[in-house]
Design a protein around this motif. Structure first.
Motif, PDB file in Angstrom:
ATOM      1  N   THR A 273       5.969  -2.982  -5.509  1.00 53.05           N
ATOM      2  CA  THR A 273       5.118  -1.830  -5.771  1.00 53.05           C
ATOM      3  C   THR A 273       3.696  -2.299  -6.058  1.00 53.05           C
ATOM      4  O   THR A 273       3.447  -3.480  -6.298  1.00 53.05           O
ATOM      5  N   GLY A 274       2.791  -1.351  -6.039  1.00 57.14           N
ATOM      6  CA  GLY A 274       1.409  -1.652  -6.391  1.00 57.14           C
ATOM      7  C   GLY A 274       0.635  -0.365  -6.577  1.00 57.14           C
ATOM      8  O   GLY A 274       0.999   0.679  -6.027  1.00 57.14           O
ATOM      9  N   PHE A 275      -0.411  -0.413  -7.389  1.00 57.53           N
ATOM     10  CA  PHE A 275      -1.257   0.766  -7.567  1.00 57.53           C
ATOM     11  C   PHE A 275      -2.675   0.321  -7.886  1.00 57.53           C
ATOM     12  O   PHE A 275      -2.920  -0.828  -8.248  1.00 57.53           O
ATOM     13  N   ASP A 276      -3.610   1.254  -7.734  1.00 59.74           N
ATOM     14  CA  ASP A 276      -5.008   0.980  -7.991  1.00 59.74           C
ATOM     15  C   ASP A 276      -5.232   0.919  -9.504  1.00 59.74           C
ATOM     16  O   ASP A 276      -5.098   1.937 -10.197  1.00 59.74           O
ATOM     17  N   PRO A 277      -5.567  -0.240 -10.055  1.00 60.69           N
ATOM     18  CA  PRO A 277      -5.698  -0.346 -11.512  1.00 60.69           C
ATOM     19  C   PRO A 277      -6.861   0.471 -12.069  1.00 60.69           C
ATOM     20  O   PRO A 277      -6.882   0.772 -13.257  1.00 60.69           O
ATOM     21  N   GLU A 278      -7.832   0.832 -11.221  1.00 59.39           N
ATOM     22  CA  GLU A 278      -8.934   1.652 -11.703  1.00 59.39           C
ATOM     23  C   GLU A 278      -8.472   3.043 -12.105  1.00 59.39           C
ATOM     24  O   GLU A 278      -9.158   3.747 -12.847  1.00 59.39           O
ATOM     25  N   LEU A 279      -7.301   3.441 -11.597  1.00 60.17           N
ATOM     26  CA  LEU A 279      -6.749   4.752 -11.924  1.00 60.17           C
ATOM     27  C   LEU A 279      -5.543   4.643 -12.852  1.00 60.17           C
ATOM     28  O   LEU A 279      -4.713   5.558 -12.917  1.00 60.17           O
ATOM     29  N   ALA A 280      -5.431   3.538 -13.562  1.00 58.54           N
ATOM     30  CA  ALA A 280      -4.249   3.293 -14.391  1.00 58.54           C
ATOM     31  C   ALA A 280      -4.028   4.410 -15.404  1.00 58.54           C
ATOM     32  O   ALA A 280      -2.881   4.734 -15.751  1.00 58.54           O
ATOM     33  N   TRP A 281      -5.102   5.027 -15.901  1.00 55.26           N
ATOM     34  CA  TRP A 281      -4.955   6.089 -16.905  1.00 55.26           C
ATOM     35  C   TRP A 281      -4.117   7.237 -16.367  1.00 55.26           C
ATOM     36  O   TRP A 281      -3.438   7.936 -17.120  1.00 55.26           O
ATOM     37  N   TYR A 282      -4.158   7.441 -15.051  1.00 53.75           N
ATOM     38  CA  TYR A 282      -3.408   8.525 -14.426  1.00 53.75           C
ATOM     39  C   TYR A 282      -1.939   8.167 -14.179  1.00 53.75           C
ATOM     40  O   TYR A 282      -1.170   8.993 -13.704  1.00 53.75           O
ATOM     41  N   SER A 283      -1.543   6.921 -14.449  1.00 49.88           N
ATOM     42  CA  SER A 283      -0.166   6.445 -14.219  1.00 49.88           C
ATOM     43  C   SER A 283       0.284   6.660 -12.781  1.00 49.88           C
ATOM     44  O   SER A 283       1.347   7.243 -12.513  1.00 49.88           O
ATOM     45  N   PRO A 284      -0.493   6.192 -11.792  1.00 47.56           N
ATOM     46  CA  PRO A 284      -0.095   6.417 -10.395  1.00 47.56           C
ATOM     47  C   PRO A 284       1.191   5.695 -10.018  1.00 47.56           C
ATOM     48  O   PRO A 284       1.954   6.189  -9.184  1.00 47.56           O
ATOM     49  N   GLY A 285       1.458   4.521 -10.615  1.00 46.30           N
ATOM     50  CA  GLY A 285       2.702   3.814 -10.319  1.00 46.30           C
ATOM     51  C   GLY A 285       3.916   4.591 -10.776  1.00 46.30           C
ATOM     52  O   GLY A 285       4.957   4.625 -10.093  1.00 46.30           O
ATOM     53  N   LEU A 286       3.804   5.229 -11.928  1.00 44.23           N
ATOM     54  CA  LEU A 286       4.890   6.049 -12.456  1.00 44.23           C
ATOM     55  C   LEU A 286       5.184   7.215 -11.513  1.00 44.23           C
ATOM     56  O   LEU A 286       6.340   7.491 -11.163  1.00 44.23           O
ATOM     57  N   VAL A 287       4.131   7.898 -11.081  1.00 41.18           N
ATOM     58  CA  VAL A 287       4.305   9.038 -10.174  1.00 41.18           C
ATOM     59  C   VAL A 287       4.841   8.573  -8.829  1.00 41.18           C
ATOM     60  O   VAL A 287       5.686   9.238  -8.215  1.00 41.18           O
ATOM     61  N   MET A 288       4.370   7.410  -8.371  1.00 44.09           N
ATOM     62  CA  MET A 288       4.846   6.872  -7.101  1.00 44.09           C
ATOM     63  C   MET A 288       6.351   6.634  -7.148  1.00 44.09           C
ATOM     64  O   MET A 288       7.094   7.035  -6.244  1.00 44.09           O
ATOM     65  N   LEU A 289       6.816   5.992  -8.193  1.00 49.22           N
ATOM     66  CA  LEU A 289       8.237   5.675  -8.283  1.00 49.22           C
ATOM     67  C   LEU A 289       9.070   6.945  -8.446  1.00 49.22           C
ATOM     68  O   LEU A 289      10.139   7.088  -7.821  1.00 49.22           O
ATOM     69  N   ALA A 290       8.591   7.884  -9.242  1.00 52.06           N
ATOM     70  CA  ALA A 290       9.320   9.142  -9.399  1.00 52.06           C
ATOM     71  C   ALA A 290       9.423   9.869  -8.058  1.00 52.06           C
ATOM     72  O   ALA A 290      10.490  10.399  -7.705  1.00 52.06           O
ATOM     73  N   SER A 291       8.329   9.865  -7.299  1.00 54.06           N
ATOM     74  CA  SER A 291       8.337  10.546  -5.997  1.00 54.06           C
ATOM     75  C   SER A 291       9.288   9.855  -5.032  1.00 54.06           C
ATOM     76  O   SER A 291       9.984  10.511  -4.245  1.00 54.06           O
ATOM     77  N   ALA A 292       9.333   8.521  -5.074  1.00 51.20           N
ATOM     78  CA  ALA A 292      10.242   7.785  -4.197  1.00 51.20           C
ATOM     79  C   ALA A 292      11.697   8.073  -4.552  1.00 51.20           C
ATOM     80  O   ALA A 292      12.557   8.229  -3.666  1.00 51.20           O
ATOM     81  N   ILE A 293      12.004   8.157  -5.849  1.00 54.18           N
ATOM     82  CA  ILE A 293      13.381   8.461  -6.263  1.00 54.18           C
ATOM     83  C   ILE A 293      13.760   9.875  -5.823  1.00 54.18           C
ATOM     84  O   ILE A 293      14.873  10.117  -5.330  1.00 54.18           O
ATOM     85  N   GLU A 294      12.852  10.810  -5.969  1.00 48.89           N
ATOM     86  CA  GLU A 294      13.134  12.180  -5.536  1.00 48.89           C
ATOM     87  C   GLU A 294      13.353  12.237  -4.025  1.00 48.89           C
ATOM     88  O   GLU A 294      14.258  12.935  -3.543  1.00 48.89           O
ATOM     89  N   HIS A 295      12.542  11.506  -3.281  1.00 44.46           N
ATOM     90  CA  HIS A 295      12.706  11.459  -1.830  1.00 44.46           C
ATOM     91  C   HIS A 295      14.076  10.886  -1.480  1.00 44.46           C
ATOM     92  O   HIS A 295      14.781  11.410  -0.598  1.00 44.46           O
TER      93      HIS A 295
END
Length: 639
Positions: A273-295
């Motif tokens: 996995t990977g995410f843009d650290p400049e947007l870490a406050w938004y927790s994009p990695g968390l949302v990415m993984l949740a979306s992948a599990i839902e998919h």
């Protein structure tokens, strides 16, 4: 079903590539196989990372192709090691066996290795799941056989028929909802899944996001430039088979988080996995993984496998460990060190062949035999079994003379080795292991300062001085020391290197977990104003300043970190990077006591990639007195 199998041996990579389509058809007949056994994974691995020559065993019955053992023989030092293809970056290794043929294929694999006994010394089969046929096959008579737990692979079960709000634990469900609200306020959010047209774009985003994330943590990640061609070829091929699940989370069209995984047989495997650290406050990695599990759940998946590694975030999703195993088989009469060849026989043969000095061989022998009398019997038995001549006879005589002339020292070393075994450092958590190490080395230092830091010195200051000089000469040859340089040693022991190197460098720092050893080091370095010595925790570099040192080095201390656990090793390498200046070097002399140079080299390569080091030397045999292998890494500045 007929269990009579015909075997074909493929020795060239090109022959294995020509088997691609029958191999894919076989994979479909193997209900437990993973993406890591597909030709779409292993053929690119062979091209980019594997050997030119393979030892692939192809098994056919009346039904056609029913089994494949994708093996190769690697020369590691003086040993020839049989391993499964894909080692290093493959989370699950195994043979392929059509349903109903599992036991026959695994048994035939070992039988084929027995028939080719002259071509290899040890079979090292690791990353095997508990269901692997290779764990069930009986070893031929006379082989040594060791099985141990290897890696934890945390996984989550998806309840059948689970509603979307039932996929995550309650606490995680709330975190995901909050993160999605923050991102929704920031712009338009969309999840993309790679197809043939978009796989390259999403891969490029993965590479960029992964690198940026790890760089923000002062580490290197596991997708360095050398691995990218492999992953590009594998991802394209897996995409064509419908097995790739490469996700990109877009915010206003920009991919801010990525997940590279595989989907097959009712499960999703999350590989990188990977995410843009400049947007870490938004927790994009968390949302990415949740979306992948839902998919995955919408596709009917029942499991999400986080693959190997016990990173804490995996357990936040409710993951439970599933262990892989490692099986090491050594054929009767094979070359190799220590216990695996017989009680002390390997140590004696290592000296006679010139692989080990008499001093190192004697320590190995004392460790295997347990006491002086048994060690002497092993030497006599070796002489009686195979009367030696010439150089071999001279080396055997030197080994016996070393034992006879230093009996008191040998008794001390044997007792110390027994204390090492009894300590069982690997059985505790990281900090507990370090506390145990501190107590152990305090005690050993009381018995013999010299032997406590280098058992092969047999407590002889002259031997210890010669061994110290060899290390200093290596560092000089590598250009790692100089009058304008600051250096720091992890595990300085009694300060022998600080005393030897202080006149050659600007600053010499030394850290150790043992207060008694630091006391001894301070006595040895008294009057050296450029030497700094301190007790450390063993899991970090304490108050050592950041970006100050040109060299961080460890002499026979990393084996204790390895025994304490991967978390300790990872932390120490990250700390070394913190302490080093740009272009500074990390030198590890002796990585582990596992007796597995291939695994050590793979570990060092992964650590280097993760923490931003280029590996300049991997497993070099640099010493005549000491049998440790040398690893040299340089901090890179392209993070």
């Amino acid at each position: 079903m007929s269990e009579r199998l015909d075997v074909e041996v493929l020795s060239r990579r090109e022959e294995l590539e020509a088997l691609r389509e029958p191999w894919s058809a076989l994979w479909q007949r193997c209900p437990a196989a993973t993406a890591f056994q597909r030709p779409e994974w292993l053929i690119p691995w062979c091209r980019a990372l594997g050997p030119e020559e393979v030892l692939a065993l192809v098994f056919r019955s009346d039904e056609g192709l029913v089994g494949l053992a994708p093996l190769a023989v690697h020369r590691i030092g003086d040993e020839r090691v049989v391993a499964l293809l894909g080692a290093g970056i493959t989370d699950y290794n195994d043979v392929l066996a059509a349903s109903g043929y599992e036991r026959a294929v695994a048994g035939a694999t070992l039988a084929c290795l027995e028939e080719r006994a002259g071509a290899w010394d040890v079979a090292d089969l690791h990353d095997l799941r508990a269901s692997s046929p290779l764990l069930l096959a009986e070893a031929p008579p006379g082989w040594s056989d060791e099985v141990e737990k290897h890696e934890a692979c945390p996984a989550v079960m998806i309840p059948e028929g689970a509603a979307p709000d039932e996929l995550f634990p309650p606490g995680m469900r709330a975190r995901v909802a909050r993160a999605r609200k923050r991102l929704a306020r920031a712009g338009d959010l969309r999840l993309d899944v790679a197809d043939a047209a978009s796989v390259d774009e999403l891969l490029d985003a993965l590479f960029a996001n992964h690198k940026a994330r790890w760089r923000s943590r002062g580490e290197g990640g596991v997708l360095d430039e050398a691995l990218r061609p492999f992953h590009r070829e594998a991802a394209r091929a897996l995409c064509a088979r419908g097995a790739l699940r490469l996700f990109g989370l877009r915010l206003d069209g920009r991919i801010i988080a990525s997940l590279y995984g595989f989907a097959e047989r009712g499960g999703l495997a999350s590989y990188i996995t990977g995410f843009d650290p400049e947007l870490a406050w938004y927790s994009p990695g968390l949302v990415m993984l949740a979306s992948a599990i839902e998919h995955a759940a919408r596709e009917g998946a029942r499991t999400v496998d986080f693959l190997r590694g016990r990173e804490p975030y995996k357990y936040d999703w409710g993951a439970v460990d599933h262990w892989t195993f490692r099986r090491r088989l050594r054929r009767r009469g094979a070359r190799g060190p220590g216990r695996e060849v017989g009680e002390g026989e390997g140590a004696v043969q290592a000296v006679m062949s010139g692989e080990a000095s008499p001093e190192v061989g004697l320590v190995r022998l004392l460790g295997a035999a347990g006491d002086l009398a048994a060690a002497a019997r092993a030497i006599d038995a070796a002489h009686a079994a195979r009367p030696a001549a010439g150089e071999r006879a001279a080396r055997l005589e030197a080994l016996r003379r070393c034992l006879d002339e230093r009996r008191a020292a040998c008794a001390t070393v044997a007792a110390m080795l027994g204390a090492h075994r009894d300590a069982r450092l690997a059985g505790e958590d990281a900090r507990g292991a370090c506390h145990s190490a501190a107590r152990l080395f305090d005690e050993l230092c009381e018995r013999s300062e010299e032997a406590s830091v280098a058992a092969y010195s047999l407590g002889d200051p002259e031997i210890l001085e010669r061994a110290t000089r060899e290390v200093v000469e290596l560092l000089e040859r590598w250009g790692a020391i100089g009058e304008d340089r600051a250096i720091l040693q992890i595990g300085c022991g009694i300060g022998r290197f600080e005393a030897a190197l202080a006149p050659r460098v600007r600053e010499a720092w030394g850290l150790d977990v043992s207060p008694r050893m630091i006391e001894a080091a301070r006595r040895r370095c008294a009057g050296r104003s450029n030497v700094v010595l301190a007790v450390s925790s063993g899991v970090d570099l304490g108050d050592a300043p950041s970006a100050r040192f040109d060299l961080v080095y460890a002499v026979d201390s990393f084996p204790y970190a390895v025994a304490a656990g991967a978390e300790v090793v990872d932390r120490l390498v990250a700390e070394a990077r913190r302490a080093l200046r740009p272009g500074g070097e990390l030198v590890v002399l002796g990585y582990s006591y596992r007796g597995d140079p291939a695994r050590d080299a793979a570990d060092v390569a992964r650590l280097g990639a993760r923490h931003g080091f280029d590996v300049l030397a991997s497993g070099e045999r640099a010493f005549s007195l000491w049998d440790a292998r040398a690893y040299r890494l340089r901090k890179n500045d392209h993070r």
